[in-house]
Structures are given as C-alpha cells and as structure tokens.
Design a protein around this motif. Structure first.
Motif, short mmCIF file in Angstrom:
data_model
loop_
_atom_site.label_atom_id
_atom_site.label_comp_id
_atom_site.label_asym_id
_atom_site.label_seq_id
_atom_site.Cartn_x
_atom_site.Cartn_y
_atom_site.Cartn_z
N LEU A 45 55.16 62.83 43.63
CA LEU A 45 54.21 62.84 44.83
C LEU A 45 52.90 62.23 44.85
O LEU A 45 52.44 61.43 45.67
CB LEU A 45 54.45 64.16 45.58
CG LEU A 45 55.90 64.58 45.97
CD1 LEU A 45 56.01 66.02 46.19
CD2 LEU A 45 56.19 63.52 47.12
N ASP A 89 61.19 70.75 52.20
CA ASP A 89 62.52 70.45 52.44
C ASP A 89 63.13 69.88 51.46
O ASP A 89 64.59 69.80 51.41
CB ASP A 89 62.36 69.19 53.50
CG ASP A 89 61.45 69.55 54.93
OD1 ASP A 89 61.74 71.00 54.98
OD2 ASP A 89 61.22 69.03 55.41
N LEU A 131 60.95 61.87 50.83
CA LEU A 131 62.07 62.89 50.82
C LEU A 131 63.19 62.16 50.16
O LEU A 131 63.87 62.61 49.12
CB LEU A 131 62.27 63.62 52.02
CG LEU A 131 63.36 64.69 52.17
CD1 LEU A 131 62.85 65.90 51.30
CD2 LEU A 131 63.55 64.99 53.77
N ALA A 189 50.74 60.54 48.10
CA ALA A 189 51.02 61.33 49.17
C ALA A 189 49.68 62.05 49.45
O ALA A 189 48.98 62.53 48.39
CB ALA A 189 52.25 62.04 48.99
N LEU A 232 51.60 66.23 53.05
CA LEU A 232 52.90 65.44 52.81
C LEU A 232 53.61 66.12 51.64
O LEU A 232 54.73 66.42 51.73
CB LEU A 232 52.65 64.15 52.96
CG LEU A 232 53.84 63.04 52.93
CD1 LEU A 232 54.73 63.34 54.26
CD2 LEU A 232 53.60 61.78 52.82
N ARG A 265 55.19 69.26 52.64
CA ARG A 265 56.34 69.22 53.56
C ARG A 265 57.72 68.72 52.73
O ARG A 265 58.51 69.20 52.95
CB ARG A 265 56.16 68.23 54.69
CG ARG A 265 55.25 68.79 55.80
CD ARG A 265 54.89 67.84 56.70
NE ARG A 265 56.12 67.49 57.27
CZ ARG A 265 56.35 66.14 58.03
NH1 ARG A 265 55.48 65.35 58.12
NH2 ARG A 265 57.68 65.91 58.55
N VAL A 266 57.17 67.80 51.85
CA VAL A 266 58.50 67.22 51.12
C VAL A 266 59.05 68.13 50.11
O VAL A 266 60.25 68.28 50.02
CB VAL A 266 58.00 65.80 50.61
CG1 VAL A 266 59.07 65.21 49.31
CG2 VAL A 266 57.78 64.77 51.37
N THR A 294 55.86 57.26 53.69
CA THR A 294 56.20 58.28 54.94
C THR A 294 56.98 59.40 54.30
O THR A 294 57.46 59.51 53.24
CB THR A 294 56.91 57.42 55.83
OG1 THR A 294 58.30 57.08 55.20
CG2 THR A 294 56.46 56.15 56.35
N TYR A 295 57.08 60.37 54.92
CA TYR A 295 57.73 61.67 54.80
C TYR A 295 59.06 61.37 54.48
O TYR A 295 59.90 61.80 53.55
CB TYR A 295 57.87 62.47 56.02
CG TYR A 295 58.66 63.67 55.96
CD1 TYR A 295 58.45 64.80 55.11
CD2 TYR A 295 59.75 63.54 56.43
CE1 TYR A 295 59.33 65.93 55.15
CE2 TYR A 295 60.91 64.64 56.67
CZ TYR A 295 60.57 65.78 55.89
OH TYR A 295 61.40 66.64 55.90
N GLU A 296 59.72 60.40 55.34
CA GLU A 296 61.35 60.29 55.09
C GLU A 296 61.53 59.20 53.67
O GLU A 296 62.52 59.60 53.12
CB GLU A 296 61.97 59.25 56.18
CG GLU A 296 61.76 60.08 57.60
CD GLU A 296 60.43 60.10 58.30
OE1 GLU A 296 59.35 59.52 57.84
OE2 GLU A 296 60.40 60.84 59.36
#
Length: 96
Positions: free
Chosen positions: A28, A44, A10, A33, A37, A40-41, A5-7
């Motif tokens: 990643l 952030d 990250l 991933a 994704l 996004r990671v 998952t993204y969370e």
C-alpha cells in the motif's frame, strides 16, 4: 500524478493474497496510497474493525515515518497560521 483508487488497491490486496495485514502495508505504501486509504483497504481486505486497521497502519514502520514527517509539516503550518492570524488581528486593531 495518478493515485490508486480504493477499489483498485482492495482488488490487488485480495488477488495477491498477503498472509497478514503487515505484509500488505508495504504494498500500500509503495502504491502511494494515503494513510486514510491504507486504513480503509486494510480494514476491508482483512475483515478488521476500523480501530484494528488504524492500529496496524499507525504502528507499521513505513506509515510511522510518513506520520512523523506529516506531523512536522502540520506543526510548521500551524505556526505559520498562528503568525498570520496574529498579523491579521493586529491589522484589525489598527484599522479600528
């Protein structure tokens, strides 16, 4: 098959303290991933703009190979769809 998952990604990127986004891309990719994704990671985790993160992922060798393969698959899918569409159009014309 479980995908991260993204969370989760990250948190791991931040915990592992990669010095550069380039180093994080290997992690990643190995974590399975998706390209979206990863963008996004990367954005952030390193405080980048969307455009900057996209460039990093697009230019990285591990993702580049996946993008090239994905592009080939998309081209084949497009050709199949076009052929199918032509067949559907011909059937429609015959039915009229």
């Amino acid at each position: 098959m479980n995908f991260p998952t993204y969370e989760y990604l990250l948190a791991h990127i931040k915990r592992l303290e990669f010095a550069t986004p380039d180093e994080a891309e290997h992690y990643l990719f190995q974590s399975r991933a998706s390209v979206i994704l990863a963008i996004r990671v990367t954005r952030d985790a390193f405080g980048l703009s969307l455009g900057q993160a996209k460039k990093i992922v697009d230019r990285h060798p591990v993702w580049h190979r996946k993008a090239v393969l994905g592009g080939r698959i998309q081209n084949v899918a497009r050709k199949v769809a076009l052929r199918h569409g032509e067949q559907c159009e011909q059937r429609d014309l015959l039915q009229r």
